[in-house]
Design a protein around this motif. Sequence first.
Motif, PDB file in Angstrom:
ATOM      1  N   ASP A   1       0.840  -1.191   0.000  1.00  0.00           N
ATOM      2  CA  ASP A   1       0.000   0.000   0.000  1.00  0.00           C
ATOM      3  C   ASP A   1       0.878   1.245   0.000  1.00  0.00           C
ATOM      4  OD1 ASP A   1      -2.398  -1.407   0.043  1.00  0.00           O
ATOM      5  OD2 ASP A   1      -2.357  -1.607   2.212  1.00  0.00           O
ATOM      6  N   LYS A   2       0.406   2.291  -0.622  1.00  0.00           N
ATOM      7  CA  LYS A   2       1.186   3.522  -0.761  1.00  0.00           C
ATOM      8  C   LYS A   2       0.991   4.416   0.454  1.00  0.00           C
ATOM      9  CE  LYS A   2       2.066   7.326  -3.998  1.00  0.00           C
ATOM     10  NZ  LYS A   2       1.639   7.975  -5.266  1.00  0.00           N
ATOM     11  N   PHE A   3       2.101   4.874   1.017  1.00  0.00           N
ATOM     12  CA  PHE A   3       2.065   5.821   2.131  1.00  0.00           C
ATOM     13  C   PHE A   3       2.391   7.196   1.561  1.00  0.00           C
ATOM     14  CE2 PHE A   3       3.702   8.226   5.676  1.00  0.00           C
ATOM     15  CZ  PHE A   3       2.876   7.866   6.720  1.00  0.00           C
ATOM     16  N   ALA A   4       1.372   8.022   1.377  1.00  0.00           N
ATOM     17  CA  ALA A   4       1.556   9.310   0.711  1.00  0.00           C
ATOM     18  C   ALA A   4       0.749  10.394   1.426  1.00  0.00           C
ATOM     19  CB  ALA A   4       1.128   9.208  -0.753  1.00  0.00           C
ATOM     20  N   PRO A   5       1.280  10.958   2.520  1.00  0.00           N
ATOM     21  CA  PRO A   5       0.545  12.017   3.232  1.00  0.00           C
ATOM     22  C   PRO A   5       0.219  13.221   2.346  1.00  0.00           C
ATOM     23  CG  PRO A   5       2.386  11.213   4.549  1.00  0.00           C
ATOM     24  CD  PRO A   5       2.535  10.613   3.189  1.00  0.00           C
ATOM     25  N   ARG A   6       1.118  13.523   1.394  1.00  0.00           N
ATOM     26  CA  ARG A   6       0.891  14.689   0.532  1.00  0.00           C
ATOM     27  C   ARG A   6      -0.378  14.522  -0.296  1.00  0.00           C
ATOM     28  NH1 ARG A   6       6.009  16.641  -2.739  1.00  0.00           N
ATOM     29  NH2 ARG A   6       6.649  16.822  -0.560  1.00  0.00           N
ATOM     30  N   ASP A   7      -0.707  13.273  -0.655  1.00  0.00           N
ATOM     31  CA  ASP A   7      -1.905  13.006  -1.457  1.00  0.00           C
ATOM     32  C   ASP A   7      -3.141  12.754  -0.598  1.00  0.00           C
ATOM     33  OD1 ASP A   7      -0.268  13.178  -3.689  1.00  0.00           O
ATOM     34  OD2 ASP A   7       0.102  11.013  -3.753  1.00  0.00           O
ATOM     35  N   ASN A   8      -2.971  12.746   0.720  1.00  0.00           N
ATOM     36  CA  ASN A   8      -4.083  12.442   1.626  1.00  0.00           C
ATOM     37  C   ASN A   8      -4.138  13.472   2.761  1.00  0.00           C
ATOM     38  OD1 ASN A   8      -5.156   9.531   0.801  1.00  0.00           O
ATOM     39  ND2 ASN A   8      -2.923   9.487   0.644  1.00  0.00           N
ATOM     40  N   PRO A   9      -4.574  14.690   2.476  1.00  0.00           N
ATOM     41  CA  PRO A   9      -4.617  15.723   3.511  1.00  0.00           C
ATOM     42  C   PRO A   9      -5.504  15.351   4.687  1.00  0.00           C
ATOM     43  CG  PRO A   9      -5.848  16.401   1.540  1.00  0.00           C
ATOM     44  CD  PRO A   9      -5.072  15.180   1.170  1.00  0.00           C
ATOM     45  N   GLN A  10      -6.432  14.400   4.487  1.00  0.00           N
ATOM     46  CA  GLN A  10      -7.305  13.978   5.591  1.00  0.00           C
ATOM     47  C   GLN A  10      -6.539  13.210   6.657  1.00  0.00           C
ATOM     48  OE1 GLN A  10      -7.257  12.696   2.589  1.00  0.00           O
ATOM     49  NE2 GLN A  10      -7.646  10.481   2.573  1.00  0.00           N
ATOM     50  N   TRP A  11      -5.295  12.817   6.378  1.00  0.00           N
ATOM     51  CA  TRP A  11      -4.479  12.115   7.365  1.00  0.00           C
ATOM     52  C   TRP A  11      -3.937  13.035   8.452  1.00  0.00           C
ATOM     53  CZ3 TRP A  11      -0.789   8.361   4.209  1.00  0.00           C
ATOM     54  CH2 TRP A  11      -1.583   7.405   3.556  1.00  0.00           C
ATOM     55  N   ILE A  12      -3.802  14.305   8.139  1.00  0.00           N
ATOM     56  CA  ILE A  12      -3.192  15.232   9.091  1.00  0.00           C
ATOM     57  C   ILE A  12      -4.025  15.287  10.378  1.00  0.00           C
ATOM     58  CG2 ILE A  12      -2.501  17.622   9.522  1.00  0.00           C
ATOM     59  CD1 ILE A  12      -0.725  16.198   7.564  1.00  0.00           C
ATOM     60  N   GLY A  13      -3.367  15.130  11.508  1.00  0.00           N
ATOM     61  CA  GLY A  13      -4.046  15.165  12.798  1.00  0.00           C
ATOM     62  C   GLY A  13      -4.605  13.825  13.236  1.00  0.00           C
ATOM     63  N   LYS A  14      -4.545  12.806  12.365  1.00  0.00           N
ATOM     64  CA  LYS A  14      -5.087  11.496  12.722  1.00  0.00           C
ATOM     65  C   LYS A  14      -4.060  10.689  13.527  1.00  0.00           C
ATOM     66  CE  LYS A  14      -9.040  12.141  10.764  1.00  0.00           C
ATOM     67  NZ  LYS A  14     -10.249  12.335  11.617  1.00  0.00           N
ATOM     68  N   LEU A  15      -4.573   9.693  14.254  1.00  0.00           N
ATOM     69  CA  LEU A  15      -3.752   8.868  15.135  1.00  0.00           C
ATOM     70  C   LEU A  15      -3.198   7.670  14.367  1.00  0.00           C
ATOM     71  CD1 LEU A  15      -2.709   8.408  18.025  1.00  0.00           C
ATOM     72  CD2 LEU A  15      -4.813   7.122  18.479  1.00  0.00           C
ATOM     73  N   PHE A  16      -1.867   7.595  14.236  1.00  0.00           N
ATOM     74  CA  PHE A  16      -1.198   6.549  13.474  1.00  0.00           C
ATOM     75  C   PHE A  16      -0.519   5.559  14.423  1.00  0.00           C
ATOM     76  CE2 PHE A  16      -2.049   9.271  10.046  1.00  0.00           C
ATOM     77  CZ  PHE A  16      -1.708   8.667   8.844  1.00  0.00           C
ATOM     78  N   LEU A  17      -0.823   4.281  14.233  1.00  0.00           N
ATOM     79  CA  LEU A  17      -0.129   3.190  14.907  1.00  0.00           C
ATOM     80  C   LEU A  17       0.728   2.506  13.847  1.00  0.00           C
ATOM     81  CD1 LEU A  17       0.382   1.303  17.303  1.00  0.00           C
ATOM     82  CD2 LEU A  17      -1.667   0.035  16.653  1.00  0.00           C
ATOM     83  N   ILE A  18       2.060   2.568  14.020  1.00  0.00           N
ATOM     84  CA  ILE A  18       2.986   2.098  12.991  1.00  0.00           C
ATOM     85  C   ILE A  18       3.823   0.947  13.546  1.00  0.00           C
ATOM     86  CG2 ILE A  18       4.886   2.752  11.464  1.00  0.00           C
ATOM     87  CD1 ILE A  18       3.827   5.581  11.446  1.00  0.00           C
ATOM     88  N   TYR A  19       3.913  -0.130  12.753  1.00  0.00           N
ATOM     89  CA  TYR A  19       4.729  -1.293  13.098  1.00  0.00           C
ATOM     90  C   TYR A  19       5.936  -1.330  12.152  1.00  0.00           C
ATOM     91  CZ  TYR A  19       0.388  -3.011  15.308  1.00  0.00           C
ATOM     92  OH  TYR A  19      -0.756  -3.155  16.063  1.00  0.00           O
TER      93      TYR A  19
END
Length: 212
Positions: free
Chosen positions: A14-32
């Motif tokens: 899956d593509k990790f692209a914050p620049r293309d997904n402004p709705q991600w800003i401020g969201k809670l990320f759990l990263i492994y």
Amino acid sequence: MTTPPQFNQPGKADKFAPRDNPQWIGKLFLIYPDSVSPQTFSRPDGTQETSDVVTADVVIIDLPDPQTGQPTTLQGARIGGKGLVPQLRKMVGSMVLGRLSKLPSQGQKDGAYVLADFTPADAQMATAYVQAHPRTAPFAQPQAQPVAQAPAPQAYAPQAPAYVPPPAPAPAPTEGPSPLAQFLASKGVPVTGMAEDQMRLIAATYPDNPFR
């Protein structure tokens, strides 16, 4: 007649692209974070640059997938960037929890994406998700390298409900707990004083959630 073997096409990360997904800003990320490897990029001027990339599974706890109603997940995502990679490269094998944010731009350079520290309420939501979707990967002590102007991430190790101090008792309500509160309580989630919208976000992490 011999039945020919069935082959599956290889899966794509899956593509990790914050620049293309402004709705991600401020969201809670759990990263492994699973691994770190160098990758060579071509710059606009034709030169090449080599930098580290982190491969990780990612869960956006409070961003429901519209198709499943569950938290959005990215499998085998490759994470780059001068902000996120220093926060994740030494945390392989652990869990990292934080809210995605973006640093201010510096002149012509766009601001880097980084993880801001999580709050106790964030940890409560992530704990509910991890309990419903456990992983067997070993945990490692974090050795974060903070980026200039960027908050250092915190490694996240969920605590079992038995080790969470109970909240201060509230005055006896005039009505009994709602069915949603009763459902979360049955999962070991302390719901005293929790807002309705937060309870629904936590409930969405359970596959048997009846309050969709």
